[in-house]
Design a protein around this motif. Sequence first.
Motif, PDB file in Angstrom:
ATOM      1  N   LEU A 146       0.853  -1.196   0.000  1.00 21.24           N
ATOM      2  CA  LEU A 146       0.000   0.000   0.000  1.00 21.24           C
ATOM      3  C   LEU A 146       0.883   1.239   0.000  1.00 21.24           C
ATOM      4  O   LEU A 146       1.962   1.210   0.582  1.00 21.24           O
ATOM      5  CB  LEU A 146      -0.882   0.006   1.245  1.00 21.24           C
ATOM      6  CG  LEU A 146      -1.733  -1.255   1.472  1.00 21.24           C
ATOM      7  CD1 LEU A 146      -2.568  -1.105   2.740  1.00 21.24           C
ATOM      8  CD2 LEU A 146      -2.622  -1.527   0.276  1.00 21.24           C
ATOM      9  N   ARG A 147       0.287   2.281  -0.574  1.00 23.26           N
ATOM     10  CA  ARG A 147      -0.963   2.283  -1.294  1.00 23.26           C
ATOM     11  C   ARG A 147      -0.799   1.984  -2.764  1.00 23.26           C
ATOM     12  O   ARG A 147      -1.719   1.517  -3.437  1.00 23.26           O
ATOM     13  CB  ARG A 147      -1.585   3.650  -1.334  1.00 23.26           C
ATOM     14  CG  ARG A 147      -1.711   4.700  -0.633  1.00 23.26           C
ATOM     15  CD  ARG A 147      -1.964   6.080  -0.868  1.00 23.26           C
ATOM     16  NE  ARG A 147      -0.756   6.781  -1.211  1.00 23.26           N
ATOM     17  CZ  ARG A 147      -0.740   7.997  -1.710  1.00 23.26           C
ATOM     18  NH1 ARG A 147      -1.879   8.632  -1.925  1.00 23.26           N
ATOM     19  NH2 ARG A 147       0.391   8.588  -2.007  1.00 23.26           N
ATOM     20  N   ALA A 148       0.378   2.323  -3.297  1.00 22.65           N
ATOM     21  CA  ALA A 148       0.514   2.352  -4.755  1.00 22.65           C
ATOM     22  C   ALA A 148       0.323   0.985  -5.385  1.00 22.65           C
ATOM     23  O   ALA A 148       0.011   0.886  -6.567  1.00 22.65           O
ATOM     24  CB  ALA A 148       1.873   2.937  -5.148  1.00 22.65           C
ATOM     25  N   GLY A 196       7.106   9.893 -11.517  1.00 22.59           N
ATOM     26  CA  GLY A 196       6.718  10.687 -10.347  1.00 22.59           C
ATOM     27  C   GLY A 196       6.303   9.773  -9.209  1.00 22.59           C
ATOM     28  O   GLY A 196       6.811   8.660  -9.080  1.00 22.59           O
ATOM     29  N   ASP A 197       5.362  10.237  -8.390  1.00 20.39           N
ATOM     30  CA  ASP A 197       4.909   9.443  -7.242  1.00 20.39           C
ATOM     31  C   ASP A 197       3.703   8.594  -7.655  1.00 20.39           C
ATOM     32  O   ASP A 197       2.617   9.111  -7.935  1.00 20.39           O
ATOM     33  CB  ASP A 197       4.526  10.376  -6.086  1.00 20.39           C
ATOM     34  CG  ASP A 197       4.235   9.578  -4.812  1.00 20.39           C
ATOM     35  OD1 ASP A 197       4.903   9.822  -3.804  1.00 20.39           O
ATOM     36  OD2 ASP A 197       3.335   8.704  -4.844  1.00 20.39           O
ATOM     37  N   ALA A 198       3.914   7.287  -7.708  1.00 21.81           N
ATOM     38  CA  ALA A 198       2.880   6.386  -8.235  1.00 21.81           C
ATOM     39  C   ALA A 198       1.622   6.394  -7.374  1.00 21.81           C
ATOM     40  O   ALA A 198       0.513   6.227  -7.887  1.00 21.81           O
ATOM     41  CB  ALA A 198       3.443   4.968  -8.339  1.00 21.81           C
ATOM     42  N   GLY A 199       1.765   6.577  -6.061  1.00 22.71           N
ATOM     43  CA  GLY A 199       0.596   6.631  -5.180  1.00 22.71           C
ATOM     44  C   GLY A 199      -0.203   7.902  -5.421  1.00 22.71           C
ATOM     45  O   GLY A 199      -1.424   7.868  -5.633  1.00 22.71           O
ATOM     46  N   ASP A 200       0.474   9.025  -5.411  1.00 23.12           N
ATOM     47  CA  ASP A 200      -0.221  10.305  -5.629  1.00 23.12           C
ATOM     48  C   ASP A 200      -0.892  10.336  -6.998  1.00 23.12           C
ATOM     49  O   ASP A 200      -2.012  10.852  -7.136  1.00 23.12           O
ATOM     50  CB  ASP A 200       0.780  11.464  -5.529  1.00 23.12           C
ATOM     51  CG  ASP A 200       1.219  11.720  -4.091  1.00 23.12           C
ATOM     52  OD1 ASP A 200       0.506  11.268  -3.167  1.00 23.12           O
ATOM     53  OD2 ASP A 200       2.265  12.358  -3.901  1.00 23.12           O
TER      54      ASP A 200
HETATM   55 MG   LIG Z   1       4.027   7.408  -2.800  1.00 20.33          MG
END
Ligand SMILES: [Mg+2]
Length: 236
Positions: free
Chosen positions: A105-107, A226-230
């Motif tokens: 989690l989360r991505a 970039g940020d995979a979760g965001d």
């Molecule tokens: Mg992240």
Amino acid sequence: MSNVTTREGRPDLPMQGVPQPGREQVLNLPRVHISQHPVMVHKMTALRNKHTPPPQFYRLVKEIGSLLAYEATAQLDLVEKVIETPLESMTGYKLAGGIGITPILRAGLGLAEGFREVLHDVQIWHLGLRRDEHTLQAMEYYNRMPHNVDFQICYVVDPMLATGGSAIDTVNILKEKGVRRISYACIIAAPYGLLKLRQAHPDIDIYIAALDERLNDYGFIVPGLGDAGDRQFGTF
Ligand SMILES: [Mg+2]
Ligand SMILES: O=P(O)(O)OC[C@H]1O[C@H](OP(=O)(O)OP(=O)(O)O)[C@H](O)[C@@H]1O
Ligand SMILES: O=c1cc[nH]c(=O)[nH]1
């Protein structure tokens, strides 16, 4: 990324000056499978594009998850199943049961959904790890591993293999729990994290959609996405 600062207001650059292997040094590591599929390459370009909005980004992560699942399941066990076709009876095969998926989690959630669309009959074993952006150390905050992990295989899924800390810790947790066979699948790997994971756990298969160049000073993969979760959940 560029607003990562210490409490004193100085930029925190945990990867600055850390030696990193190049792509060519990790291309032929054992049990590492890097996708060459043109459909994967096509979807990766859309995923990386900074103009791709979160709903489309999430859909692409799921689709890439299904493509990765197809590649990562080539060695799964089959059992016989007798069926009737419209013409006569025959012995076919179905997947042997006992397949776990551990999304980090989360991505990892979108990737797990992609795997699930291919495999259907799976258990999802959620594990929450968050990378401290100053130290890049992964910290566990959620664990829903079941008591019975006597399964055929568990797939650990997470879009980004950066320093390798989250992946290594997750495989450690699964092994300590007694999981017998583990494979790891990610969308983008940095050579640094791939080498660390290979060295820490030489016994697992690793499936990757794309191998990138390096980590930047902040520990982000470049060119990356970039940020995979965001980007999946719109939390910029
Ligand atoms: Mg992240
Ligand atoms: O290889 P590492 O250096 O450990 O970095 C990779 C980890 O960082 C990201 O998660 P993040 O900590 O951003 O959490 P999130 O999924 O909640 O966004 C990513 O999804 C991996 O889990
Ligand atoms: O580039 C990176 C590195 C870690 N986690 C991400 O989401 N992206």
